[in-house]
Enzyme design. Sequence first.
Site, PDB file in Angstrom:
ATOM      1  N   LYS A 218       0.865  -1.182   0.000  1.00 27.42           N
ATOM      2  CA  LYS A 218       0.000   0.000   0.000  1.00 27.42           C
ATOM      3  C   LYS A 218       0.900   1.231   0.000  1.00 27.42           C
ATOM      4  CE  LYS A 218      -4.042   2.020   2.273  1.00 27.42           C
ATOM      5  NZ  LYS A 218      -4.810   2.090   3.538  1.00 27.42           N
ATOM      6  N   HIS A 237      -4.278   2.415  15.008  1.00 27.11           N
ATOM      7  CA  HIS A 237      -4.624   1.024  14.755  1.00 27.11           C
ATOM      8  C   HIS A 237      -3.405   0.139  15.032  1.00 27.11           C
ATOM      9  CE1 HIS A 237      -2.459   2.197  11.154  1.00 27.11           C
ATOM     10  NE2 HIS A 237      -2.274   0.910  10.872  1.00 27.11           N
ATOM     11  N   ASP A 239      -1.569  -3.308  13.176  1.00 22.88           N
ATOM     12  CA  ASP A 239      -1.614  -4.027  11.901  1.00 22.88           C
ATOM     13  C   ASP A 239      -2.095  -5.454  12.129  1.00 22.88           C
ATOM     14  OD1 ASP A 239      -0.666  -1.784  10.676  1.00 22.88           O
ATOM     15  OD2 ASP A 239       1.342  -2.563  10.278  1.00 22.88           O
ATOM     16  N   HIS A 293      -0.406   2.425  16.459  1.00 26.74           N
ATOM     17  CA  HIS A 293       0.291   3.501  15.771  1.00 26.74           C
ATOM     18  C   HIS A 293      -0.673   4.272  14.875  1.00 26.74           C
ATOM     19  CE1 HIS A 293       0.554  -0.071  13.171  1.00 26.74           C
ATOM     20  NE2 HIS A 293       0.636   0.757  12.139  1.00 26.74           N
TER      21      HIS A 293
END
Length: 361
Positions: A218, A237, A239, A293
């Site tokens: 991404k 969020h 990962d 993060h």
Amino acid sequence: MATISEQATRVESLASSGIQSIPKEYIRLQEELTGIGNDIFEEEKQQEGPQVPTIDLKGINFANPEVRKKCREELINAAKSWGVMHLVNHGIPDDLIARVKKVGEAFFNQPIQEKEKYANDQASGQIQGYGSKLANSASGQLEWVDYFFHLIYPEDKRDLSIWPKTPSDYIGATSEYARQLRGLATTVLSVLSLGLGLEEGRLEKEVGGLEELLLQMKINYYPKCPQPELALGVEAHTDVSSLTFILHNMVPGLQLFYEGKWVTAKCVPDSILMHIGDTIEILSNGKYKSILHRGVVNKEKVRISWAVFCEPPREKIILQPISEVVTEAEPALFHPRTFGQHIEHKLFRKAQDDLLSKKKS
């Protein structure tokens, strides 16, 4: 591919329109803005407080056992204490990384009309391609970012028809980077396995092995923002991946929630930033950390990052703490679920949290 009219407004278009204030849907809730200062560049320079560890991988497979042991212990300790680290001397050539950055920047430097030829269509499930975050939460808020998302490894699972044809080196540079990054993932997973007292190949096997572990890239494009103190490039969020590897254009913006405070990651030259994801946290029964993060934005410079998420297959593997790391003193912290179920669980929890925040406000 979807047409422009079917897409969310591109953040790049907003940023270049000369607006002095951001639309209300990009203004985050006050509780999300805690710790966001007025100058991310000054924050990045600060020497005080905790710093994201830098791990030199030069000795990771060194012949000298003491050098090898020290290097591996540093990586293991960083995975346990932070769950994020800068990797230097990682073995991926600087010129290859420069090519990857060059072609990514070149794609985003094209007119929006050119990029729209690669637009995704999230409503129909076509998530690969060029896009912007749609409002998929109860709060209806958006992130200050456009992106290009696609699967880059294994090669037989790629869909090259949606890869950019311009610049011409995009496919070549990205393909070679994916291949070399997959090798780095194997090295890291081997060391993390040893850190749990397991055989070297165990974690790699648990996340799908060479055939099933997917590398999804991404490229995040964060335009300049007239009110960076009110926006987020990426909301807070963890990962879901096993590992995430990140390159960036040396513009600061990543913040980690460490010991109750937001810490701005420094820009370390010639490094690859690596996150431990939820998948490894679950398999290790919480011994390795998947850190919260977020991405912040600024008024002065465009930030670009290249995140590669190493994801297990959605349904073929049951994610649960590995039996050897579960004891009577340290019982399993996570319920068994597939990777797909884990993603759905997180989305459900987020929706519940958003509803709660909306009621409070």
